[in-house]
Write a protein that holds these residues in place. Sequence first.
Motif, PDB file in Angstrom:
ATOM      1  N   LYS A  45      18.014  24.339   1.758  1.00  9.20           N
ATOM      2  CA  LYS A  45      16.618  24.092   1.406  1.00  9.20           C
ATOM      3  C   LYS A  45      16.507  23.015   0.326  1.00  9.20           C
ATOM      4  O   LYS A  45      15.557  22.218   0.332  1.00  9.20           O
ATOM      5  CB  LYS A  45      15.947  25.386   0.940  1.00  9.20           C
ATOM      6  CG  LYS A  45      15.508  26.295   2.078  1.00  9.20           C
ATOM      7  CD  LYS A  45      14.599  27.406   1.578  1.00  9.20           C
ATOM      8  CE  LYS A  45      14.044  28.204   2.757  1.00  9.20           C
ATOM      9  NZ  LYS A  45      13.121  29.293   2.328  1.00  9.20           N
ATOM     10  N   LEU A  48      16.849  19.742   2.055  1.00 10.46           N
ATOM     11  CA  LEU A  48      15.625  19.446   2.798  1.00 10.46           C
ATOM     12  C   LEU A  48      14.510  19.029   1.858  1.00 10.46           C
ATOM     13  O   LEU A  48      13.720  18.131   2.184  1.00 10.46           O
ATOM     14  CB  LEU A  48      15.215  20.661   3.630  1.00 10.46           C
ATOM     15  CG  LEU A  48      16.130  20.997   4.811  1.00 10.46           C
ATOM     16  CD1 LEU A  48      15.740  22.338   5.421  1.00 10.46           C
ATOM     17  CD2 LEU A  48      16.086  19.897   5.874  1.00 10.46           C
ATOM     18  N   ALA A 129      16.048  19.320   9.725  1.00 13.59           N
ATOM     19  CA  ALA A 129      15.331  20.596   9.813  1.00 13.59           C
ATOM     20  C   ALA A 129      15.674  21.319  11.111  1.00 13.59           C
ATOM     21  O   ALA A 129      15.862  22.545  11.126  1.00 13.59           O
ATOM     22  CB  ALA A 129      13.829  20.357   9.712  1.00 13.59           C
ATOM     23  N   SER A 132      19.136  22.983  10.742  1.00 16.01           N
ATOM     24  CA  SER A 132      19.399  23.826   9.573  1.00 16.01           C
ATOM     25  C   SER A 132      19.276  25.309   9.913  1.00 16.01           C
ATOM     26  O   SER A 132      18.319  25.737  10.575  1.00 16.01           O
ATOM     27  CB  SER A 132      18.427  23.482   8.455  1.00 16.01           C
ATOM     28  OG  SER A 132      18.592  24.372   7.362  1.00 16.01           O
ATOM     29  N   ILE A 135      16.524  27.876   7.199  1.00 15.23           N
ATOM     30  CA  ILE A 135      15.075  28.063   7.280  1.00 15.23           C
ATOM     31  C   ILE A 135      14.715  28.802   8.558  1.00 15.23           C
ATOM     32  O   ILE A 135      15.443  28.787   9.541  1.00 15.23           O
ATOM     33  CB  ILE A 135      14.331  26.697   7.244  1.00 15.23           C
ATOM     34  CG1 ILE A 135      14.862  25.754   8.337  1.00 15.23           C
ATOM     35  CG2 ILE A 135      14.459  26.054   5.875  1.00 15.23           C
ATOM     36  CD1 ILE A 135      14.135  24.423   8.417  1.00 15.23           C
ATOM     37  N   GLU A 139       9.127  28.063   9.078  1.00 15.53           N
ATOM     38  CA  GLU A 139       9.317  27.070   8.021  1.00 15.53           C
ATOM     39  C   GLU A 139       9.679  25.716   8.625  1.00 15.53           C
ATOM     40  O   GLU A 139       9.210  24.665   8.153  1.00 15.53           O
ATOM     41  CB  GLU A 139      10.417  27.534   7.070  1.00 15.53           C
ATOM     42  CG  GLU A 139      10.014  28.720   6.207  1.00 15.53           C
ATOM     43  CD  GLU A 139      11.183  29.279   5.412  1.00 15.53           C
ATOM     44  OE1 GLU A 139      10.941  29.849   4.322  1.00 15.53           O
ATOM     45  OE2 GLU A 139      12.339  29.152   5.875  1.00 15.53           O
ATOM     46  N   ARG A 140      10.508  25.738   9.656  1.00 19.89           N
ATOM     47  CA  ARG A 140      10.917  24.498  10.312  1.00 19.89           C
ATOM     48  C   ARG A 140       9.703  23.718  10.818  1.00 19.89           C
ATOM     49  O   ARG A 140       9.629  22.493  10.702  1.00 19.89           O
ATOM     50  CB  ARG A 140      11.851  24.839  11.481  1.00 19.89           C
ATOM     51  CG  ARG A 140      12.588  23.651  12.052  1.00 19.89           C
ATOM     52  CD  ARG A 140      13.545  24.000  13.180  1.00 19.89           C
ATOM     53  NE  ARG A 140      13.946  25.378  13.235  1.00 19.89           N
ATOM     54  CZ  ARG A 140      14.985  25.901  12.577  1.00 19.89           C
ATOM     55  NH1 ARG A 140      15.713  25.118  11.801  1.00 19.89           N
ATOM     56  NH2 ARG A 140      15.285  27.183  12.690  1.00 19.89           N
ATOM     57  N   TYR A 143       8.176  21.445   8.160  1.00 14.58           N
ATOM     58  CA  TYR A 143       8.875  20.166   7.978  1.00 14.58           C
ATOM     59  C   TYR A 143       8.535  19.196   9.102  1.00 14.58           C
ATOM     60  O   TYR A 143       8.260  18.012   8.862  1.00 14.58           O
ATOM     61  CB  TYR A 143      10.391  20.388   7.950  1.00 14.58           C
ATOM     62  CG  TYR A 143      10.914  21.123   6.745  1.00 14.58           C
ATOM     63  CD1 TYR A 143      11.133  20.462   5.539  1.00 14.58           C
ATOM     64  CD2 TYR A 143      11.219  22.479   6.808  1.00 14.58           C
ATOM     65  CE1 TYR A 143      11.637  21.127   4.428  1.00 14.58           C
ATOM     66  CE2 TYR A 143      11.718  23.163   5.706  1.00 14.58           C
ATOM     67  CZ  TYR A 143      11.921  22.484   4.516  1.00 14.58           C
ATOM     68  OH  TYR A 143      12.415  23.154   3.420  1.00 14.58           O
TER      69      TYR A 143
END
Length: 447
Positions: A45, A48, A129, A132, A135, A139-140, A143
């Motif tokens: 995070k 990111l 993102a 990753s 997350i 949440e992705r 982004y």
Amino acid sequence: MKYLNKLLLIVLLSAGISACDFLDPNEISDPNNPSIEGVLSDASKAQLQNLVTGLTERHRATTGANNIMSTFGREIYPLFASDPRFVNQWVGVGADANAEEDPTFFGSGGTYTTPYQAIRQGNVLIQSANNSNAITDQERNGYLGVAKTLQAYSYLIPLNVQYTNGIRIDVDNVGDLGPFLDYDAALQEIRNLLDEAQTDLNAAGSSFSFVLTDGFDEFSTPADFVNLNRAIAARAAIYAEDWDAAVTAVEDAAPFFELATGADVMNKGGYHVYGDPPDIFNPFYYVPNTTSVQLPMAHPSLVDDAEAGDMRIDNKIFVRSDTLTLQGLGSPYQDNRFSGTGDSFPFFRNEELVLIYAEALAQRNQGTDLVDAVDAINVVRNTWGLGDYASLSQSDIIDQILFERRYSLWFEGGHRWIDARRYDRLGDLPLDGGQIYEYIARPQSEL
């Protein structure tokens, strides 16, 4: 929050993208900084967040197109004594000035390289993102929605400068860049990207898992960021002359879109923020009455053509104690919008949305659209101390909207040049002994 002043990954990305080809983030052999590959696979995070910060910084850098585009639209004189080409090339007074055929046209990198750097930064964030594990899917989506929205904003800059040359949209794989798309096709892809971003944002939950700058305070949650997304979609829709879509996008941008009088209402929106070193100063602030001939000055016609009592004139410019002159051009009118180096610069305000709404209604011209367009015009006029405009003539109303846009959006991104071209009125702009360009030639690096 102000820009994070750590050893951010944006330092790497800035160096990597500009070191060679503008689309090629070459690997940097610096053991003190992480590689791009280090964030493309299972970024944390914190990593990111650094990429988001880098994106907002790249987004801020797109103001580099403002001076040249505003010169083309005769909103300003570029009185920069450091290089005679600012006047010779940009105003077009030089014997060899030819923006439309010169692939190395002076000072045009801010209209092409810089926005593509923001687009590339967005691609890195999207890929990171997506790869990753730190997350959630919700949440992705936050982004992805922010990255795609700011990419779309950036694409509009080279598209409007290249115009009939077209631009590349697919630039994710620097080893296999996508084709050039013509203006209409590229614009449609940008609009599609905005719609994708809206879908992502709508699935991003009630809050972001990252922090944006203070300039995004109006848009600090996914639901609020959708409003900014729809505002940019409305701008793109009027470029496409899709009037129904423009009306819908503006209305969907509420409560960012607000049809009410008042300076605070007009000025709410998205801003680029600046600060003290190691951050950068507002590049459009200059000391009042500076003796340095190294600044943009308001074109005298801005004052000559203004209505008496228009507060936008006093708010945006002041009369210097002397007239600044360079290479036969002169103006006593200096930018008055900022009080210091740390003031923010707008990239999208509600005032533009109100005028987009008026234009789309007037062009659509269904039912009460002309009356509603005039009402929107008068929201702007009444805010700045002017009386009501009255007309039921579609052509007259559109003329008035263009007039209001000239004063409301002065020196905020080259709007007058784009508007004059959209309405086939480039010939109405002052020549000032030079020429008015329709577009800039495709850069040498793309030939």
